[in-house]
Design an enzyme around this catalytic site. Structure first.
Site, PDB file in Angstrom:
ATOM      1  N   CYS A 236      64.100 -17.532  14.162  1.00 20.13           N
ATOM      2  CA  CYS A 236      64.411 -18.503  13.112  1.00 20.13           C
ATOM      3  C   CYS A 236      65.874 -18.936  13.238  1.00 20.13           C
ATOM      4  O   CYS A 236      66.632 -18.357  14.033  1.00 20.13           O
ATOM      5  CB  CYS A 236      64.145 -17.878  11.742  1.00 20.13           C
ATOM      6  SG  CYS A 236      65.374 -16.645  11.245  1.00 20.13           S
TER       7      CYS A 236
ATOM      8  N   CYS B  21      59.507 -15.675  12.257  1.00 17.43           N
ATOM      9  CA  CYS B  21      60.472 -15.368  13.313  1.00 17.43           C
ATOM     10  C   CYS B  21      59.895 -14.287  14.210  1.00 17.43           C
ATOM     11  O   CYS B  21      59.178 -13.393  13.747  1.00 17.43           O
ATOM     12  CB  CYS B  21      61.774 -14.886  12.647  1.00 17.43           C
ATOM     13  SG  CYS B  21      63.098 -14.396  13.772  1.00 17.43           S
TER      14      CYS B  21
ATOM     15  N   HIS C  17      64.969  -6.455  11.720  1.00 18.03           N
ATOM     16  CA  HIS C  17      63.736  -7.169  11.424  1.00 18.03           C
ATOM     17  C   HIS C  17      64.005  -8.294  10.434  1.00 18.03           C
ATOM     18  O   HIS C  17      64.644  -8.088   9.405  1.00 18.03           O
ATOM     19  CB  HIS C  17      62.685  -6.212  10.868  1.00 18.03           C
ATOM     20  CG  HIS C  17      62.104  -5.314  11.909  1.00 18.03           C
ATOM     21  ND1 HIS C  17      62.129  -3.947  11.827  1.00 18.03           N
ATOM     22  CD2 HIS C  17      61.494  -5.603  13.090  1.00 18.03           C
ATOM     23  CE1 HIS C  17      61.548  -3.425  12.891  1.00 18.03           C
ATOM     24  NE2 HIS C  17      61.161  -4.401  13.677  1.00 18.03           N
ATOM     25  N   CYS C  18      63.517  -9.481  10.768  1.00 15.52           N
ATOM     26  CA  CYS C  18      63.804 -10.677   9.977  1.00 15.52           C
ATOM     27  C   CYS C  18      62.927 -10.735   8.729  1.00 15.52           C
ATOM     28  O   CYS C  18      61.728 -10.457   8.788  1.00 15.52           O
ATOM     29  CB  CYS C  18      63.585 -11.926  10.826  1.00 15.52           C
ATOM     30  SG  CYS C  18      64.001 -13.456   9.966  1.00 15.52           S
TER      31      CYS C  18
ATOM     32  N   HIS D  49      61.484  -9.395  21.460  1.00 10.16           N
ATOM     33  CA  HIS D  49      61.704  -8.823  20.130  1.00 10.16           C
ATOM     34  C   HIS D  49      62.507  -7.530  20.232  1.00 10.16           C
ATOM     35  O   HIS D  49      63.510  -7.340  19.532  1.00 10.16           O
ATOM     36  CB  HIS D  49      60.356  -8.551  19.456  1.00 10.16           C
ATOM     37  CG  HIS D  49      60.449  -7.762  18.181  1.00 10.16           C
ATOM     38  ND1 HIS D  49      60.371  -8.334  16.936  1.00 10.16           N
ATOM     39  CD2 HIS D  49      60.608  -6.426  17.965  1.00 10.16           C
ATOM     40  CE1 HIS D  49      60.491  -7.410  16.006  1.00 10.16           C
ATOM     41  NE2 HIS D  49      60.628  -6.233  16.616  1.00 10.16           N
ATOM     42  N   GLU D  50      62.079  -6.641  21.104  1.00 11.51           N
ATOM     43  CA  GLU D  50      62.723  -5.331  21.186  1.00 11.51           C
ATOM     44  C   GLU D  50      64.133  -5.419  21.766  1.00 11.51           C
ATOM     45  O   GLU D  50      65.025  -4.696  21.347  1.00 11.51           O
ATOM     46  CB  GLU D  50      61.856  -4.374  22.009  1.00 11.51           C
ATOM     47  CG  GLU D  50      60.470  -4.104  21.417  1.00 11.51           C
ATOM     48  CD  GLU D  50      60.520  -3.379  20.077  1.00 11.51           C
ATOM     49  OE1 GLU D  50      61.596  -2.876  19.689  1.00 11.51           O
ATOM     50  OE2 GLU D  50      59.473  -3.326  19.402  1.00 11.51           O
TER      51      GLU D  50
ATOM     52  N   CYS E 211      68.478 -15.957  12.799  1.00  7.71           N
ATOM     53  CA  CYS E 211      68.517 -15.036  13.946  1.00  7.71           C
ATOM     54  C   CYS E 211      68.993 -15.747  15.212  1.00  7.71           C
ATOM     55  O   CYS E 211      69.595 -15.124  16.091  1.00  7.71           O
ATOM     56  CB  CYS E 211      67.147 -14.401  14.156  1.00  7.71           C
ATOM     57  SG  CYS E 211      66.665 -13.280  12.813  1.00  7.71           S
TER      58      CYS E 211
ATOM     59  N   HIS F 128      66.685  -6.163  19.154  1.00  5.07           N
ATOM     60  CA  HIS F 128      67.218  -5.029  18.401  1.00  5.07           C
ATOM     61  C   HIS F 128      68.442  -4.428  19.091  1.00  5.07           C
ATOM     62  O   HIS F 128      69.355  -3.921  18.427  1.00  5.07           O
ATOM     63  CB  HIS F 128      66.145  -3.951  18.239  1.00  5.07           C
ATOM     64  CG  HIS F 128      65.066  -4.311  17.271  1.00  5.07           C
ATOM     65  ND1 HIS F 128      65.315  -4.946  16.078  1.00  5.07           N
ATOM     66  CD2 HIS F 128      63.720  -4.113  17.316  1.00  5.07           C
ATOM     67  CE1 HIS F 128      64.184  -5.129  15.428  1.00  5.07           C
ATOM     68  NE2 HIS F 128      63.193  -4.648  16.162  1.00  5.07           N
TER      69      HIS F 128
END
Length: 352
Positions: free
Chosen positions: A289, A270, A264-265, A254-255, A292, A258
């Site tokens: 998703c 997601c 952020h979705c 996740h990070e 993304c 970025h």
């Protein structure tokens, strides 16, 4: 509970864009990939459901922002894109990760391999571990939990100086809690898109972290002296469980997303959804998703099926490259495994 559902037309526009050159880019996907991406935008699809908000403390109500479609992502002048000279993700461990070097090596290798599968097409390497003292960062005892915490911003500065020349990014990981500034209670992680650095803590992913009996809690009377890094020698690290590994993989990917410029979705369930607390983080799925996914694919250039196969292989392969005889705790990944199989079955069915 509030359900965020977007009209199919809006989701298609967010995926394909309205700009001619970006639509032409989209048309370069194979027929199977386009069918898969567009089919997964249909309401009620079991692969990518709508985002649900369970309370006002969730991310979206407390951090209102405009959703990022593919056009907004692609047009961002500050987003980072790997190239032949900068296509390596470096992982830097900070402090202890377990009882003994073997456990640390094992756990971090699993994270490295997962990250390399998730960002399929890039290389992920481990840097030699460093002690907290070598970072020379500020630390404190949290006034609520009485746990030691490291200053995230100063760790970012440390990592920036260590960033190799061929790096797309460098990310620090630690089992010690983080805080970004005195007024904040804690932060799971912090990243700089423009600098290509990030630092993330897995401390709060231990199921016992919020219990009064948590072994990492210090006595309220502990007096901190600047530079007294002896407090971190033998500091408590949680046992490496399947759930901790899953949460760590989710946070790490996740990070790093970025750093690619993915915000952020707010479209569908997601892994890039924001989270304010552990319960919300656990609700997020393991993968991105379709919208993304296109953002990442445009930056890296992978085939969608190849990426899913690499993630599935990671789950099904025992051990890792450097520790092949160890049992990887993938019990918590079995729902994700079934999900990946469904995705691949759909992609393969479209081919015939």
């Amino acid at each position: 509970m509030q359900v965020i559902e977007h009209p199919v037309e809006k989701l298609h526009s967010a995926l394909r864009s309205t700009r001619k050159e970006l639509i032409e880019m989209y048309e370069k996907y194979s027929k199977e990939e386009k069918s898969f991406l567009e089919g997964c935008l249909i309401p009620g699809d079991s692969l990518f459901g709508p985002i649900t908000i369970h309370s006002d403390s969730d991310w979206i109500p407390s951090h209102p922002e405009a959703p990022q479609d593919f056009l907004s992502f692609y047009s961002n002048p500050y987003r980072s894109t790997p190239n032949n000279d900068h296509k390596t993700i470096y992982i830097q461990t900070i402090g202890s990760f377990g009882e003994g070097a073997g456990i640390t090596e094992q756990y971090v290798e699993w994270l490295r391999e997962y990250c390399q599968a998730f960002y399929y097409g890039l290389v992920v390497k481990l840097l030699p571990p460093v002690t907290v003292a070598s970072t020379n960062c500020t630390f404190r005892v949290n006034s609520n939990s009485y746990n030691l915490q490291l200053h995230a911003g100063e760790l970012l500065s440390f990592l920036k100086k260590k960033k190799p020349k061929d790096a797309f990014c460098i990310v620090g990981i630690t089992m010690i809690d983080l805080y970004p500034r005195e007024s904040w209670n804690f932060v799971f992680g912090q990243a700089s898109l423009t600098e290509g650095v990030g630092v993330f803590s897995f401390a709060r992913y231990d199921d016992d972290f919020y219990k009064r009996s948590y072994a990492g809690r210090l006595k309220k009377a502990v007096r901190l002296e600047p530079g007294n890094y002896a407090l971190f020698q033998g500091y408590y690290t949680p046992p490496i469980t399947s759930k901790l590994l899953l949460r760590s993989c989710k946070t790490l990917t996740h990070e790093i997303g970025h750093i690619f410029g993915v915000q952020h979705c707010q479209w569908l369930q997601c892994v890039m959804q924001g989270s304010n607390h552990l319960e919300e983080s656990d609700r997020r799925p393991m993968d991105v998703c379709p919208i993304c996914l296109r953002k990442l694919q445009s930056a890296i250039g992978f085939k969608i099926a190849d990426r899913y196969k690499a993630l599935l292989c990671w789950i099904e392969t025992e051990g890792g490259a450097s520790v092949p005889h160890s049992g990887k705790p993938t019990q918590s990944f079995q729902d994700f495994r079934q999900w990946l199989c469904k995705c691949l079955n759909i992609l393969q069915d479209e081919m015939f």
